[in-house]
Design an enzyme around this catalytic site. Structure first.
Site, short mmCIF file in Angstrom:
data_model
loop_
_atom_site.label_atom_id
_atom_site.label_comp_id
_atom_site.label_asym_id
_atom_site.label_seq_id
_atom_site.Cartn_x
_atom_site.Cartn_y
_atom_site.Cartn_z
N LYS A 52 4.14 5.89 -17.78
CA LYS A 52 5.45 5.30 -18.06
C LYS A 52 5.92 5.60 -19.47
CE LYS A 52 5.45 1.80 -14.51
NZ LYS A 52 5.36 0.39 -14.16
N LYS B 270 6.05 12.97 -6.18
CA LYS B 270 6.10 11.59 -5.65
C LYS B 270 7.53 11.05 -5.75
CE LYS B 270 5.55 7.19 -7.43
NZ LYS B 270 5.10 5.86 -7.51
N LYS C 131 11.81 6.13 -8.56
CA LYS C 131 13.07 5.84 -9.25
C LYS C 131 13.17 6.61 -10.56
CE LYS C 131 12.34 1.36 -7.84
NZ LYS C 131 11.21 0.62 -8.33
P1 ADP Z 1 8.89 3.66 -8.39
O1 ADP Z 1 7.85 4.71 -8.63
O2 ADP Z 1 10.05 4.19 -7.61
O3 ADP Z 1 9.31 2.94 -9.66
P2 ADP Z 1 7.42 1.28 -7.84
O4 ADP Z 1 6.40 1.64 -8.88
O5 ADP Z 1 8.38 0.16 -8.14
O6 ADP Z 1 8.23 2.57 -7.45
O7 ADP Z 1 6.66 0.96 -6.50
C1 ADP Z 1 6.82 -0.16 -5.67
C2 ADP Z 1 5.87 -0.05 -4.48
O8 ADP Z 1 6.21 1.08 -3.68
C3 ADP Z 1 4.40 0.15 -4.89
O9 ADP Z 1 3.55 -0.51 -3.98
C4 ADP Z 1 4.23 1.62 -4.79
O10 ADP Z 1 2.89 1.99 -4.56
C5 ADP Z 1 5.12 1.99 -3.60
N1 ADP Z 1 5.65 3.35 -3.76
C6 ADP Z 1 6.53 3.77 -4.69
N2 ADP Z 1 6.81 5.08 -4.55
C7 ADP Z 1 6.05 5.50 -3.51
C8 ADP Z 1 5.88 6.76 -2.86
N3 ADP Z 1 6.55 7.84 -3.25
N4 ADP Z 1 5.02 6.83 -1.82
C9 ADP Z 1 4.34 5.73 -1.41
N5 ADP Z 1 4.45 4.52 -1.97
C10 ADP Z 1 5.29 4.39 -3.00
N1 TRP Z 2 3.00 -3.23 -10.20
C1 TRP Z 2 3.62 -3.24 -8.91
C2 TRP Z 2 4.59 -2.04 -8.83
O1 TRP Z 2 5.03 -1.52 -9.81
C3 TRP Z 2 4.38 -4.50 -8.67
C4 TRP Z 2 3.47 -5.67 -8.66
C5 TRP Z 2 3.41 -6.66 -9.60
C6 TRP Z 2 2.50 -5.99 -7.67
N2 TRP Z 2 2.47 -7.56 -9.27
C7 TRP Z 2 1.89 -7.20 -8.11
C8 TRP Z 2 2.07 -5.38 -6.50
C9 TRP Z 2 0.85 -7.79 -7.37
C10 TRP Z 2 1.05 -5.98 -5.76
C11 TRP Z 2 0.43 -7.17 -6.19
O2 TRP Z 2 4.92 -1.65 -7.76
#
Ligand code: ADP
Ligand code: TRP
Length: 320
Positions: free
Chosen positions: A110, A189, A192
């Site tokens: 990040k 992957k 966002k």
């Molecule tokens: P992003 O990478 O778009 O910011 P997040 O980190 O908010 O997504 O992910 C939210 C949930 O969706 C998590 O459980 C994450 O593992 C799943 N997720 C996000 N992107 C993918 C992907 N490309 N394939 C599978 N699972 C995903």
């Molecule tokens: N870190 C997770 C993500 O970015 C979001 C999240 C916060 C989460 N607390 C959690 C997921 C507890 C599972 C369980 O997607």
């Protein structure tokens, strides 16, 4: 069995979120006591605009409900409506070795993407551990990128239990290999932060354009296609189409004479049909958005006593 997962309201949800986290969570709501929350404390590590955070939080709730989360079966709530979790995060932080957090990929990833390297971002996995442990969760359905965080959670729980007595259950991540990593339009992957997403909901024309813009190699139309397993459009069709429809397109591509334009058209059509029912449900919720607030409020009322009970045990265990 208690199932728990969270998702950050840090942008518009995409089909990677859907297949990786939302669909498995929705399926599991039948199988036990499900707790799903909108991780707004976590989203504060990247969003510093109050109006936007509020909007995204409601949108995530709306999209989750539209996709089939049933508030009669699963408890849906805002993380910040149960502030006990931040106190537990502190209690956990005093047994969390720095080295455990230093190993986490997500902080490095990040900050590399330009998110400010704050203490909150670094300590993010401790708050996530508190989320999971405070509800005494057994199973945590997430995409592959969150696996390390669930492992860190287990390590923290083991340390706390060893130091202060058995307070926490050890959770298991649940990752579906077939959807662990949904590719975005550029083959990386879907995320966002990579500008390669296909949203679950949105304007038809704009989404068609995104799907038609999926990157592919340059094998001409006539030739039998190879290397399809690396092609994001092929991978997405596999998720979105029925088995026979996918097999038919796969056969045609491998035979030659079918191009990537046809493949992408099929991806769009199947994608649009896949979410048609959810789109309809979403329109229904939009007609009476007060439902969303009610669901979140009732969810918090159910979740909070569970969290309080664990926090009280943890406070007592450490001597507060
Ligand atoms: P992003 O990478 O778009 O910011 P997040 O980190 O908010 O997504 O992910 C939210 C949930 O969706 C998590 O459980 C994450 O593992 C799943 N997720 C996000 N992107 C993918 C992907 N490309 N394939 C599978 N699972 C995903
Ligand atoms: N870190 C997770 C993500 O970015 C979001 C999240 C916060 C989460 N607390 C959690 C997921 C507890 C599972 C369980 O997607």
């Amino acid at each position: 069995m208690r199932i728990l997962s969270g998702i950050q309201p840090s942008g518009t949800l995409h089909i990677g979120n859907y297949f990786g986290m939302m669909r498995p969570s929705i399926e599991l709501q039948q199988k036990g006591e499900a707790f799903y929350f909108i991780a707004d404390y976590h989203a504060l590590t990247s969003i510093h605009d109050a109006k936007l955070l509020r909007e995204y939080s409601r949108d995530v709730a709306l999209d989750f409900l539209a996709c089939g989360l049933d508030p009669a079966r699963a408890i849906l709530f805002r993380q910040s409506d149960v502030p006990e979790v931040t106190e537990l995060a502190w209690l956990l932080s005093v047994v969390t070795p720095m080295s455990l957090l230093e190993k986490c990929h997500s902080y490095k990833d990040k900050t590399a993407k330009g998110i400010a390297p704050t203490h909150g971002l670094f300590a993010y996995p401790v708050l996530m551990a508190a989320d999971i442990l405070i509800y005494q969760s057994d199973v945590v359905p997430v995409g592959r990128d969150q696996k390390q965080h669930v492992e860190v959670t287990r390590d923290i729980a083991v340390k706390f239990n060893a130091q202060f007595g058995e307070v926490f259950k050890l959770p298991e991540p649940q990752i579906r290999e077939a959807v662990a990593l949904v590719p975005g339009s550029d083959g990386q992957k879907m995320s966002k932060s990579y500008n390669n997403t296909i949203e679950i909901f949105g304007d038809e024309k704009a989404l068609r354009k995104k799907v038609m813009g999926i990157q592919t190699d340059s094998q001409p139309l006539e030739v039998p296609k190879t290397d399809l397993e690396k092609n994001p459009a092929w991978l997405l069709l596999k998720l979105l189409a029925s088995e026979p429809a996918f097999a038919e397109m796969d056969r045609k591509l491998r035979a030659g004479g079918t191009g990537y334009g046809d493949l992408k058209k099929a991806v769009f059509e199947n994608y649009w049909a896949y979410f048609a029912e959810a789109r309809k449900r979403r329109e229904g919720f939009l007609k009476d958005p007060s439902v969303i607030d009610r669901v979140l409020k009732e969810g918090a009322e159910k979740a909070r006593p569970v969290a309080r009970a664990t926090l009280d045990r943890a406070r007592k265990a450490v001597g507060l």
